[in-house]
Design a protein around this motif. Structure first.
Motif, PDB file in Angstrom:
ATOM      1  N   ALA A 146       4.460 -58.105  26.398  1.00 45.58           N
ATOM      2  CA  ALA A 146       4.834 -58.996  27.499  1.00 45.58           C
ATOM      3  C   ALA A 146       5.765 -58.278  28.475  1.00 45.58           C
ATOM      4  O   ALA A 146       5.597 -58.372  29.694  1.00 45.58           O
ATOM      5  CB  ALA A 146       5.503 -60.258  26.955  1.00 45.58           C
ATOM      6  N   TYR A 147       6.741 -57.549  27.933  1.00 41.90           N
ATOM      7  CA  TYR A 147       7.678 -56.808  28.775  1.00 41.90           C
ATOM      8  C   TYR A 147       6.941 -55.752  29.608  1.00 41.90           C
ATOM      9  O   TYR A 147       7.184 -55.605  30.807  1.00 41.90           O
ATOM     10  CB  TYR A 147       8.743 -56.153  27.897  1.00 41.90           C
ATOM     11  N   ALA A 148       6.012 -55.039  28.962  1.00 47.59           N
ATOM     12  CA  ALA A 148       5.243 -54.013  29.665  1.00 47.59           C
ATOM     13  C   ALA A 148       4.366 -54.629  30.758  1.00 47.59           C
ATOM     14  O   ALA A 148       4.171 -54.023  31.812  1.00 47.59           O
ATOM     15  CB  ALA A 148       4.390 -53.226  28.672  1.00 47.59           C
ATOM     16  N   LEU A 151       3.870 -51.470  32.996  1.00 44.80           N
ATOM     17  CA  LEU A 151       3.980 -50.196  32.290  1.00 44.80           C
ATOM     18  C   LEU A 151       2.788 -49.916  31.372  1.00 44.80           C
ATOM     19  O   LEU A 151       2.786 -48.911  30.678  1.00 44.80           O
ATOM     20  CB  LEU A 151       5.267 -50.179  31.442  1.00 44.80           C
ATOM     21  N   HIS A 152       1.803 -50.807  31.364  1.00 44.79           N
ATOM     22  CA  HIS A 152       0.656 -50.594  30.493  1.00 44.79           C
ATOM     23  C   HIS A 152      -0.165 -49.402  30.982  1.00 44.79           C
ATOM     24  O   HIS A 152      -0.207 -49.105  32.172  1.00 44.79           O
ATOM     25  CB  HIS A 152      -0.239 -51.833  30.459  1.00 44.79           C
ATOM     26  N   LEU A 153      -0.827 -48.780  30.035  1.00 44.43           N
ATOM     27  CA  LEU A 153      -1.748 -47.712  30.399  1.00 44.43           C
ATOM     28  C   LEU A 153      -2.868 -48.280  31.254  1.00 44.43           C
ATOM     29  O   LEU A 153      -3.350 -49.375  30.998  1.00 44.43           O
ATOM     30  CB  LEU A 153      -2.372 -47.103  29.138  1.00 44.43           C
ATOM     31  N   ALA A 154      -3.257 -47.545  32.237  1.00 47.22           N
ATOM     32  CA  ALA A 154      -4.347 -47.993  33.097  1.00 47.22           C
ATOM     33  C   ALA A 154      -5.216 -46.792  33.446  1.00 47.22           C
ATOM     34  O   ALA A 154      -4.709 -45.705  33.671  1.00 47.22           O
ATOM     35  CB  ALA A 154      -3.801 -48.622  34.371  1.00 47.22           C
ATOM     36  N   ILE A 155      -6.489 -47.032  33.462  1.00 46.83           N
ATOM     37  CA  ILE A 155      -7.420 -45.986  33.878  1.00 46.83           C
ATOM     38  C   ILE A 155      -7.736 -46.248  35.339  1.00 46.83           C
ATOM     39  O   ILE A 155      -8.222 -47.313  35.710  1.00 46.83           O
ATOM     40  CB  ILE A 155      -8.685 -45.999  33.011  1.00 46.83           C
TER      41      ILE A 155
END
Length: 155
Positions: free
Chosen positions: A58-60, A65-69
């Motif tokens: 949830a914080y990410a 801040l999540h990984l993204a392609i």
């Protein structure tokens, strides 16, 4: 309000991580130095990891801040990227609400109804699983904030 939630989440994540770290250190200490392994540290570590992972997700989401392609957005014309990002955030919002909030609340309710408890600490599992709808609500909140900031969709 967002800053308050961010600050609370940061402190909660630090506290949960500290609890998990202390639990692991205590397990090693009690097992190898005291020759008497603790029985509760496995559950504390497991439950801390669950809470840390879901609240961290949830914080990410809120901090993006999540990984993204960047494969699809890099091939979309600039004026369509806002629409694409809105579709992604809308999907996150729908997933967060349907799966995490509704599904997580149902899971909590069922574990309370069937009085399921953890093996060692005998904590009702509904309290452990409560983090699922909580983090789902937070993810929905952050997705809504991000969506509302993208007011001008270029169709």
């Amino acid at each position: 309000m967002r800053k308050t939630i961010d600050t609370f989440l940061e402190k909660a994540l630090i506290l949960i991580f500290s609890l998990m770290l202390f639990s692991v250190i205590w397990q090693v200490f009690s097992r190898f130095l005291l020759k008497s392994p603790s029985t509760i540290t496995d559950e504390i570590s497991s439950f801390s990891l669950i809470w840390l992972g879901l609240l961290g997700a949830a914080y990410a989401t809120g901090k993006r801040l999540h990984l993204a392609i960047d494969l699809i957005p890099s091939h979309i014309v600039a004026k369509r990227q806002k629409l694409y990002e809105s579709i992604v955030q809308g999907s996150i919002l729908i997933f967060g609400f349907l799966v995490m909030v509704i599904g997580g609340a149902r899971l909590c309710w069922l574990t309370f109804v069937f009085q399921q408890k953890s093996a060692t600490l005998e904590i009702p599992l509904g309290f452990i699983y409560l983090v699922i709808p909580i983090s789902g609500i937070l993810i929905c909140y952050y997705s809504l904030v991000i969506l509302l900031r993208k007011k001008d969709l270029a169709l």
